[in-house]
Motif scaffolding. Sequence first.
Motif, PDB file in Angstrom:
ATOM      1  N   TYR A  22       0.820  -1.217   0.000  1.00 47.61           N
ATOM      2  CA  TYR A  22       0.000   0.000   0.000  1.00 47.61           C
ATOM      3  C   TYR A  22       0.854   1.268   0.000  1.00 47.61           C
ATOM      4  N   TYR A  23       1.787   1.346   0.944  1.00 51.78           N
ATOM      5  CA  TYR A  23       2.536   2.604   1.128  1.00 51.78           C
ATOM      6  C   TYR A  23       3.707   2.746   0.166  1.00 51.78           C
ATOM      7  N   VAL A  30      -5.410  -5.850  -0.582  1.00 57.77           N
ATOM      8  CA  VAL A  30      -6.643  -6.131   0.187  1.00 57.77           C
ATOM      9  C   VAL A  30      -7.352  -4.798   0.436  1.00 57.77           C
ATOM     10  N   ASP A  32      -9.130  -1.679   2.407  1.00 57.03           N
ATOM     11  CA  ASP A  32      -8.748  -1.024   3.666  1.00 57.03           C
ATOM     12  C   ASP A  32      -9.469  -1.645   4.863  1.00 57.03           C
ATOM     13  N   TYR A  35      -7.607  -4.559   6.117  1.00 56.38           N
ATOM     14  CA  TYR A  35      -6.388  -4.114   6.799  1.00 56.38           C
ATOM     15  C   TYR A  35      -6.750  -3.580   8.193  1.00 56.38           C
ATOM     16  N   ASP A  36      -7.799  -2.742   8.254  1.00 61.18           N
ATOM     17  CA  ASP A  36      -8.221  -2.164   9.543  1.00 61.18           C
ATOM     18  C   ASP A  36      -8.637  -3.253  10.528  1.00 61.18           C
ATOM     19  N   SER A  81       0.630   9.561  12.093  1.00 63.76           N
ATOM     20  CA  SER A  81      -0.629   9.017  11.588  1.00 63.76           C
ATOM     21  C   SER A  81      -1.754   9.542  12.490  1.00 63.76           C
ATOM     22  N   GLU A 113     -12.813  18.117  10.233  1.00 60.00           N
ATOM     23  CA  GLU A 113     -12.345  18.177   8.848  1.00 60.00           C
ATOM     24  C   GLU A 113     -12.694  16.882   8.110  1.00 60.00           C
ATOM     25  N   LYS A 115     -11.777  13.637   6.034  1.00 62.72           N
ATOM     26  CA  LYS A 115     -10.524  12.875   5.927  1.00 62.72           C
ATOM     27  C   LYS A 115     -10.369  12.440   4.476  1.00 62.72           C
ATOM     28  N   ALA A 120      -0.435  12.239   2.167  1.00 61.73           N
ATOM     29  CA  ALA A 120       0.014  13.383   2.970  1.00 61.73           C
ATOM     30  C   ALA A 120       1.283  13.962   2.371  1.00 61.73           C
ATOM     31  N   ARG A 136       5.048  11.819   3.280  1.00 61.98           N
ATOM     32  CA  ARG A 136       5.193  11.472   4.700  1.00 61.98           C
ATOM     33  C   ARG A 136       6.214  10.346   4.900  1.00 61.98           C
ATOM     34  N   GLU A 173      -3.241  17.217   2.103  1.00 67.47           N
ATOM     35  CA  GLU A 173      -3.468  15.982   1.348  1.00 67.47           C
ATOM     36  C   GLU A 173      -3.528  16.280  -0.149  1.00 67.47           C
ATOM     37  N   TYR A 225      -4.269  20.939   5.710  1.00 65.00           N
ATOM     38  CA  TYR A 225      -4.907  20.578   6.982  1.00 65.00           C
ATOM     39  C   TYR A 225      -4.031  20.834   8.206  1.00 65.00           C
ATOM     40  N   LYS A 289      -9.930  17.471  15.661  1.00 67.15           N
ATOM     41  CA  LYS A 289      -8.689  17.914  16.313  1.00 67.15           C
ATOM     42  C   LYS A 289      -9.038  18.921  17.395  1.00 67.15           C
ATOM     43  N   ARG A 304       2.641   6.630  17.470  1.00 66.35           N
ATOM     44  CA  ARG A 304       2.448   6.910  16.045  1.00 66.35           C
ATOM     45  C   ARG A 304       1.416   7.993  15.756  1.00 66.35           C
ATOM     46  N   LYS A 313     -13.733   6.853  11.213  1.00 69.30           N
ATOM     47  CA  LYS A 313     -13.775   6.183   9.906  1.00 69.30           C
ATOM     48  C   LYS A 313     -15.207   5.879   9.491  1.00 69.30           C
TER      49      LYS A 313
HETATM   50  P1  NAD Z   1      -4.636   7.183   8.030  1.00 70.99           P
HETATM   51  O1  NAD Z   1      -4.611   7.302   6.551  1.00 70.99           O
HETATM   52  O2  NAD Z   1      -5.779   6.446   8.591  1.00 70.99           O
HETATM   53  O3  NAD Z   1      -4.580   8.636   8.726  1.00 70.99           O
HETATM   54  C1  NAD Z   1      -3.477   9.543   8.636  1.00 70.99           C
HETATM   55  C2  NAD Z   1      -3.476  10.236   7.310  1.00 70.99           C
HETATM   56  O4  NAD Z   1      -4.718  10.848   7.094  1.00 70.99           O
HETATM   57  C3  NAD Z   1      -2.513  11.398   7.203  1.00 70.99           C
HETATM   58  O5  NAD Z   1      -1.219  10.978   6.965  1.00 70.99           O
HETATM   59  C4  NAD Z   1      -3.112  12.165   6.051  1.00 70.99           C
HETATM   60  O6  NAD Z   1      -2.573  11.688   4.852  1.00 70.99           O
HETATM   61  C5  NAD Z   1      -4.566  11.789   6.076  1.00 70.99           C
HETATM   62  N1  NAD Z   1      -5.502  12.900   6.277  1.00 70.99           N
HETATM   63  C6  NAD Z   1      -6.547  13.173   5.455  1.00 70.99           C
HETATM   64  N2  NAD Z   1      -7.231  14.221   5.876  1.00 70.99           N
HETATM   65  C7  NAD Z   1      -6.623  14.671   7.001  1.00 70.99           C
HETATM   66  C8  NAD Z   1      -6.867  15.747   7.895  1.00 70.99           C
HETATM   67  N3  NAD Z   1      -7.902  16.568   7.713  1.00 70.99           N
HETATM   68  N4  NAD Z   1      -6.023  15.915   8.933  1.00 70.99           N
HETATM   69  C9  NAD Z   1      -4.988  15.080   9.136  1.00 70.99           C
HETATM   70  N5  NAD Z   1      -4.700  14.026   8.326  1.00 70.99           N
HETATM   71  C10 NAD Z   1      -5.508  13.827   7.265  1.00 70.99           C
HETATM   72  O7  NAD Z   1      -3.364   6.588   8.571  1.00 70.99           O
HETATM   73  P2  NAD Z   1      -2.244   5.766   7.874  1.00 70.99           P
HETATM   74  O8  NAD Z   1      -1.418   5.295   8.983  1.00 70.99           O
HETATM   75  O9  NAD Z   1      -1.655   6.487   6.747  1.00 70.99           O
HETATM   76  O10 NAD Z   1      -2.991   4.567   7.179  1.00 70.99           O
HETATM   77  C11 NAD Z   1      -3.811   3.718   7.816  1.00 70.99           C
HETATM   78  C12 NAD Z   1      -4.952   3.445   6.871  1.00 70.99           C
HETATM   79  O11 NAD Z   1      -4.464   3.158   5.554  1.00 70.99           O
HETATM   80  C13 NAD Z   1      -5.669   2.211   7.339  1.00 70.99           C
HETATM   81  O12 NAD Z   1      -6.733   2.591   8.163  1.00 70.99           O
HETATM   82  C14 NAD Z   1      -6.064   1.542   6.061  1.00 70.99           C
HETATM   83  O13 NAD Z   1      -7.393   1.938   5.782  1.00 70.99           O
HETATM   84  C15 NAD Z   1      -5.134   2.072   5.023  1.00 70.99           C
HETATM   85  N6  NAD Z   1      -4.179   1.017   4.652  1.00 70.99           N
HETATM   86  C16 NAD Z   1      -4.620   0.073   3.795  1.00 70.99           C
HETATM   87  C17 NAD Z   1      -3.787  -0.959   3.403  1.00 70.99           C
HETATM   88  C18 NAD Z   1      -4.289  -1.979   2.433  1.00 70.99           C
HETATM   89  O14 NAD Z   1      -3.562  -2.933   2.156  1.00 70.99           O
HETATM   90  N7  NAD Z   1      -5.472  -1.843   1.908  1.00 70.99           N
HETATM   91  C19 NAD Z   1      -2.486  -1.042   3.911  1.00 70.99           C
HETATM   92  C20 NAD Z   1      -2.050  -0.057   4.784  1.00 70.99           C
HETATM   93  C21 NAD Z   1      -2.903   0.969   5.158  1.00 70.99           C
END
Ligand code: NAD
Length: 330
Positions: A22-23, A30, A32, A35-36, A81, A113, A115, A120, A136, A173, A225, A289, A304, A313
């Motif tokens: 993903y990253y 898979v 999200d 993953y969650d 995160s 806000e 999401k 990021a 990020r 974002e 943001y 926030k 984290r 969510k």
């Molecule tokens: P996250 O995406 O749940 O939350 C942090 C991110 O939210 C920040 O880095 C930013 O990019 C974003 N964001 C959007 N609007 C924002 C706002 N108003 N203020 C602050 N941040 C804002 O965290 P994460 O650690 O990057 O990722 C976790 C999520 O990514 C999981 O919940 C999952 O849904 C998804 N993920 C999916 C897979 C997969 O295989 N499908 C793998 C890894 C992660």
Amino acid sequence: MSDILSRHRQLCELLTEYGHQYYVLDNPTVPDAEYDRLMRELLSLEVEHPELKTPASPSVRVGGQPLAAFKQVRHEIPMLSLDNVFSSEELMAFEQRMRDRLKRGLDFTFCCEPKLDGLAVSLLYVDGQLVQAATRGDGASGEEITDNVRTIKAIPLALRGSGWPTRLEVRGEVFMPKAGFEAMNEKALAAGEKVFVNPRNAAAGSLRQLDSRITASRPLSFYAYGVGVGGDELGNSHFGRLNQLKEWGLPLSPEVKLKEGAAGCQAFHDDILARRAELPYEIDGVVYKVDDIALQLELGFVARAPRWATAHKFPAEEEMTLLENVEFQV
Ligand code: NAD
């Protein structure tokens, strides 16, 4: 206990692999929601058995390793995160935890806000000029993507007005609006090329291109943001800071609102969820926030994520089957 140990190891391996796809590869395998679900299972296992938690656990790490093909940028202030809540009960517990920690019966004002489901980025303005943009990455270091970000028309190359800190880091974002995403995938399908799995993956893949001409051809946009470096020269309200960024020419989502307490947050959530399909971009939830920056500093961070913010969510929209038998583009 050996069952618990082996399940823990299995969850760590799965989440590390899915996280890498993903990253780092921008190619999730898979949905999200899956993953969650695995992440929540890991977190609850580690609450019951804290001895299992290590600094390498996916539960304490942010994002993924930056790609070696890009120059690396060290973030002066880590890009973290967000913790998640999935229900109004968890939202009330989030507010209560902050009250308990501050040992005061405070009523919080929250900046609420959308999401956005994108990537990021950190934008560094020196003397009002955009000099550096970075992803990020793993939160400590990201990829230098300045040339690519300069192709995004919503991002000003120079700030407007005056009074900005000499060094100002804007965080926000980068995302691909739904219409642009659909048009791009239709074109790709017609040409027999690979399609993107979703707008988030499309935005991430478009931004992490070594050739910025490819990024320039992709319909990307941006909402601010937060503020990193230079924030201490701005006022004590997060909402006020965002509006200051708007005056300097940075795009701010019109959905961003101040609300009182968990009840106000819940009403914000319900309103946005009801309008989710009409919004021109994909969101996977809303973010709350604590607006008062002094309180944010007092609350601080866990490994984290900040203690003063959480993501609420939305229910998953995608199904596992959607991801089968389709070739995706990076
Ligand atoms: P996250 O995406 O749940 O939350 C942090 C991110 O939210 C920040 O880095 C930013 O990019 C974003 N964001 C959007 N609007 C924002 C706002 N108003 N203020 C602050 N941040 C804002 O965290 P994460 O650690 O990057 O990722 C976790 C999520 O990514 C999981 O919940 C999952 O849904 C998804 N993920 C999916 C897979 C997969 O295989 N499908 C793998 C890894 C992660």
